[in-house]
Scaffold this motif. Structure first.
Motif, PDB file in Angstrom:
ATOM      1  N   THR A 176       0.873  -0.966   0.252  1.00 56.78           N
ATOM      2  CA  THR A 176       0.117  -0.149  -0.147  1.00 56.78           C
ATOM      3  C   THR A 176       0.964   1.411   0.161  1.00 56.78           C
ATOM      4  N   GLY A 177       0.485   2.266  -0.828  1.00 54.15           N
ATOM      5  CA  GLY A 177       0.979   3.754  -0.411  1.00 54.15           C
ATOM      6  C   GLY A 177       2.373   3.814  -0.887  1.00 54.15           C
ATOM      7  N   GLY A 178       3.144   4.454  -0.609  1.00 50.74           N
ATOM      8  CA  GLY A 178       4.930   4.177  -0.430  1.00 50.74           C
ATOM      9  C   GLY A 178       5.290   3.286   0.265  1.00 50.74           C
ATOM     10  N   ALA A 179       7.426   3.361   0.338  1.00 51.75           N
ATOM     11  CA  ALA A 179       7.881   2.162   0.847  1.00 51.75           C
ATOM     12  C   ALA A 179       8.633   3.807   1.720  1.00 51.75           C
ATOM     13  N   LEU A 180       8.615   3.096   3.014  1.00 55.58           N
ATOM     14  CA  LEU A 180       9.395   4.343   3.813  1.00 55.58           C
ATOM     15  C   LEU A 180      10.474   3.745   4.016  1.00 55.58           C
ATOM     16  N   SER A 181      10.937   3.322   5.113  1.00 57.63           N
ATOM     17  CA  SER A 181      12.258   3.612   6.484  1.00 57.63           C
ATOM     18  C   SER A 181      12.771   2.045   5.396  1.00 57.63           C
ATOM     19  N   THR A 182      14.440   2.299   4.542  1.00 55.02           N
ATOM     20  CA  THR A 182      14.394   0.991   3.713  1.00 55.02           C
ATOM     21  C   THR A 182      15.813   0.688   4.730  1.00 55.02           C
ATOM     22  N   ASP A 183      16.578  -0.281   4.421  1.00 56.28           N
ATOM     23  CA  ASP A 183      17.571  -0.620   4.957  1.00 56.28           C
ATOM     24  C   ASP A 183      18.171  -2.363   4.301  1.00 56.28           C
ATOM     25  N   VAL A 184      19.562  -2.765   4.098  1.00 56.56           N
ATOM     26  CA  VAL A 184      20.008  -3.995   3.544  1.00 56.56           C
ATOM     27  C   VAL A 184      20.972  -4.365   4.785  1.00 56.56           C
ATOM     28  N   ALA A 222       5.569  -4.425  16.762  1.00 55.18           N
ATOM     29  CA  ALA A 222       5.735  -4.040  17.882  1.00 55.18           C
ATOM     30  C   ALA A 222       5.162  -4.870  18.562  1.00 55.18           C
ATOM     31  N   VAL A 223       5.260  -4.928  20.047  1.00 50.00           N
ATOM     32  CA  VAL A 223       4.627  -5.494  21.378  1.00 50.00           C
ATOM     33  C   VAL A 223       2.917  -4.606  21.773  1.00 50.00           C
ATOM     34  N   ASP A 224       2.551  -5.066  21.795  1.00 50.95           N
ATOM     35  CA  ASP A 224       0.987  -4.242  22.543  1.00 50.95           C
ATOM     36  C   ASP A 224       0.395  -3.093  21.555  1.00 50.95           C
ATOM     37  N   ALA A 225       1.627  -2.185  21.045  1.00 53.41           N
ATOM     38  CA  ALA A 225       0.994  -1.336  19.796  1.00 53.41           C
ATOM     39  C   ALA A 225       1.609  -1.277  18.716  1.00 53.41           C
ATOM     40  N   PRO A 226       0.811  -0.727  17.473  1.00 54.77           N
ATOM     41  CA  PRO A 226       1.098  -0.686  16.542  1.00 54.77           C
ATOM     42  C   PRO A 226       2.697   0.082  15.711  1.00 54.77           C
ATOM     43  N   ILE A 227       3.193  -1.117  15.203  1.00 50.39           N
ATOM     44  CA  ILE A 227       4.565  -0.365  14.911  1.00 50.39           C
ATOM     45  C   ILE A 227       4.896   0.932  13.753  1.00 50.39           C
ATOM     46  N   ASP A 228       5.663   1.255  14.162  1.00 51.74           N
ATOM     47  CA  ASP A 228       6.164   2.886  13.736  1.00 51.74           C
ATOM     48  C   ASP A 228       6.528   2.566  12.295  1.00 51.74           C
ATOM     49  N   GLU A 229       6.671   3.091  11.372  1.00 57.33           N
ATOM     50  CA  GLU A 229       7.370   3.513  10.055  1.00 57.33           C
ATOM     51  C   GLU A 229       8.782   4.165   9.924  1.00 57.33           C
ATOM     52  N   HIS A 230       9.238   4.536  10.480  1.00 64.63           N
ATOM     53  CA  HIS A 230      10.440   5.274  10.496  1.00 64.63           C
ATOM     54  C   HIS A 230      11.922   4.602  11.078  1.00 64.63           C
ATOM     55  N   GLU A 231      11.765   3.870  11.929  1.00 60.59           N
ATOM     56  CA  GLU A 231      13.374   3.117  11.914  1.00 60.59           C
ATOM     57  C   GLU A 231      13.277   2.044  12.258  1.00 60.59           C
ATOM     58  N   LEU A 232      14.133   0.841  11.760  1.00 59.38           N
ATOM     59  CA  LEU A 232      14.089  -0.855  12.085  1.00 59.38           C
ATOM     60  C   LEU A 232      16.245  -1.420  12.236  1.00 59.38           C
ATOM     61  N   ARG A 233      16.219  -0.902  13.704  1.00 64.57           N
ATOM     62  CA  ARG A 233      18.189  -1.591  13.834  1.00 64.57           C
ATOM     63  C   ARG A 233      18.161  -2.885  13.924  1.00 64.57           C
ATOM     64  N   ILE A 234      19.049  -3.682  13.804  1.00 67.43           N
ATOM     65  CA  ILE A 234      19.378  -4.825  14.014  1.00 67.43           C
ATOM     66  C   ILE A 234      20.247  -5.255  15.382  1.00 67.43           C
ATOM     67  N   LEU A 235      20.172  -5.749  16.596  1.00 61.42           N
ATOM     68  CA  LEU A 235      21.253  -5.206  17.338  1.00 61.42           C
ATOM     69  C   LEU A 235      22.403  -6.852  16.953  1.00 61.42           C
ATOM     70  N   PRO A 236      23.377  -6.699  17.359  1.00 64.43           N
ATOM     71  CA  PRO A 236      23.947  -8.010  17.050  1.00 64.43           C
ATOM     72  C   PRO A 236      24.060  -9.331  17.873  1.00 64.43           C
ATOM     73  N   ASN A 237      22.854  -9.428  18.926  1.00 64.16           N
ATOM     74  CA  ASN A 237      22.856 -10.283  19.916  1.00 64.16           C
ATOM     75  C   ASN A 237      20.851 -11.119  19.171  1.00 64.16           C
ATOM     76  N   GLY A 238      20.863  -9.930  17.909  1.00 62.04           N
ATOM     77  CA  GLY A 238      19.685 -10.323  16.987  1.00 62.04           C
ATOM     78  C   GLY A 238      18.503 -10.067  17.409  1.00 62.04           C
ATOM     79  N   ASP A 239      18.590  -9.004  18.592  1.00 61.45           N
ATOM     80  CA  ASP A 239      17.309  -8.535  19.116  1.00 61.45           C
ATOM     81  C   ASP A 239      17.235  -7.490  17.470  1.00 61.45           C
ATOM     82  N   VAL A 240      15.979  -6.629  17.932  1.00 59.05           N
ATOM     83  CA  VAL A 240      15.914  -5.458  16.438  1.00 59.05           C
ATOM     84  C   VAL A 240      15.093  -3.978  17.871  1.00 59.05           C
TER      85      VAL A 240
END
Length: 500
Positions: A176-184, A222-240
């Motif tokens: 839907t709509g446009g593509a916002l936050s992208t990452d490789v 996200a947990v207990d709330a809708p996720i926001d579209e601005h950012e996703l970061r992967i941590l070294p331990n695999g968490d986001v």
């Protein structure tokens, strides 16, 4: 992607591969074409023997074309159509090609084999204009990754990968709509999220992590709330790390413009989520940032029967070697350094000279534009510097990619480097710096599209403009960046481009 085994020989001339010396000795030169055309469509970029990736723009439902090739003596050119051709000509092949499908021209000689790829872009793919400036300097090889965040009329949102010439070699239509936050990601996975509209209102919102080979995807919410579209970061331990927005009623905003003592705000949280979807850590903005005293550009958005005041609008997360966070808040025009796991703000750059957490206030001094405003994409740089895309929304001056050198002893920040655009931006945008000194600046949503258009500019360390990519019909991009060539495999990009 499968192709029929049947192939058509457009030209097969037996001679010395790629030319010969005066004595007639064969030269060991990789085979190339002398010319390539896909009539009556325009080949982009213009044909050059050493360029192997092209696009044509097909009409809705596909187009009937003639693939016309010429090859040097000794080179065999073979056209691989997806369907049986309707006719064969002496110098070309007539065929029907559907949107998203490739036309592949294999070339072979005694020196080896190679191929030319022509992608049939769908009719609703955004129109791009690419200008390179080789006289200004040399660009490092790499892939440009971006999406069109605000598709123009008759266009759709796509996340895309462009090669060094600005040619789309991979893309995927968003739902839907446009593509916002992208990452490789480090393993070559392409992450993206569709534009979600108002924050915190889409319970089905998901980030997509698309693995290209083998082709498989997973989603993150996200947990207990809708996720926001601005950012996703992967941590070294695999968490986001992601943002989520929760509506918080009963907030006293007296003193902030004309708001009252019982307002509903969009309260931002940063969530750390493990690979099983479990919430590991959460930081809540209203616990550490005063919505009345620190907000500088609140926006009141009607959501059904409720008006929600967007006092923070956090839009980027960066992580340092200690695991602490750098958070950018558009509607406070400030960047916050947050200690983990406690969550206290240790210092604040820009914005109102107040901190709910009692953080050190870093003042911008000596800036010819008087400081930044409504910024995006704040990132750590070497030597304790901080970079960002300064939208400069509503301020005198222009949008820019800027890097500040911070003197914590003096509590000041000074401009270490900047590249200024032709006008300010109303929203969106990004700024990324690279080890060779070059930078890629995504111009976001220009406040005045008649002055300049989105997408991005690449400049060298001295500020020389090396490349400009623009959306012809007024699209904008939230973020654009460059990754080294080894990060993504060209054969995989070609094979998976356009997949649903």
């Amino acid at each position: 992607m499968r192709f029929p085994e049947r192939v058509l020989h457009a030209l097969a001339v037996a001679a010395i591969a790629g030319g010969c010396t005066e004595s007639g000795t064969a030269l060991n030169v990789a085979p190339t074409l002398s010319s390539l055309a896909v009539e009556p469509l325009e080949l982009v970029p213009a044909f050059s023997p050493d360029v192997h990736d092209y696009v044509v723009r097909c009409g809705p439902g596909g187009s009937s074309v003639s693939v016309v090739t010429e090859a040097p003596p000794g080179v065999v050119a073979t056209v691989r159509p997806l369907d049986a051709p309707t006719a064969v000509r002496t110098t070309g092949v007539s065929m029907n090609v559907e949107e998203d499908q490739p036309i592949i021209v294999d070339v072979s000689s005694s020196a080896g084999n190679d191929a030319y790829w022509v992608r049939c872009l769908p009719h609703d793919f955004p129109w791009l204009t690419v200008q390179t400036h080789p006289e200004a300097g040399t660009r490092a090889p790499g892939w440009y990754v971006l999406g069109n965040a605000t598709p123009a009329r008759n266009e759709t949102g796509f996340v895309m990968v462009l090669d060094s010439r600005g040619t789309p070699v991979w893309y995927r239509r968003v739902a839907t709509g446009g593509a916002l936050s992208t990452d490789v990601l480090a393993d070559g996975v392409i992450a993206y999220v569709p534009a979600l509209g108002y924050y915190g209102t889409d319970p089905s919102a998901r980030y997509v992590l698309q693995q290209l080979s083998p082709w498989q995807s997973r989603t993150i919410s996200a947990v207990d709330a809708p996720i926001d579209e601005h950012e996703l970061r992967i941590l070294p331990n695999g968490d986001v790390l992601v943002f989520a927005y929760e509506q918080l009623p009963g907030v006293d905003l007296q003193g902030l413009q004309s708001f009252g003592s019982d307002e509903t705000i969009a309260d931002c949280t940063v969530q750390e989520i493990d690979p099983q979807g479990k919430l590991v850590w959460r930081w809540r903005a209203s616990d550490h940032v005063d919505p009345a005293r620190e907000s500088t550009g609140p926006e009141a958005d009607p959501m059904g029967a409720t008006t929600v005041v967007d006092v923070f609008h956090f839009n980027s997360i960066d992580v340092d070697a200690h695991g602490n966070l750098l958070l950018s808040s558009r509607n406070t025009s400030a960047v916050y350094y947050v200690e983990r796991p406690g969550g206290r703000v240790l210092w604040k750059l820009g914005g109102a000279p107040y901190s709910k957490d009692g953080a050190q206030i870093i003042r911008v001094v000596g800036d010819p534009e008087g400081g930044f405003g409504s910024q995006h994409d704040a990132r750590f740089q070497a030597e304790g510097h901080v970079s960002m895309f300064d939208d400069h929304t509503g301020l005198a001056g222009a949008a820019r990619g800027i890097e500040y050198a911070i003197d914590f002893g003096a509590g000041t920040a000074r401009v270490a480097w900047s590249y200024i655009g032709p006008g300010n931006a109303g929203a969106l945008g990004s700024f990324r710096r690279y080890p060779d000194g070059s930078s890629v600046i995504a111009w976001g949503l220009p406040s005045d599209p008649t002055r300049f258009a989105g997408a991005f500019t690449e400049v060298d360390g001295a500020g020389h403009d090396l490349m400009d990519v623009t959306f012809q019909q007024g699209d904008s991009t939230y973020r654009a960046f460059k990754v080294p060539q080894p990060t993504l495999d060209i054969s995989v990009l070609r094979a998976t481009a356009g997949r649903p």
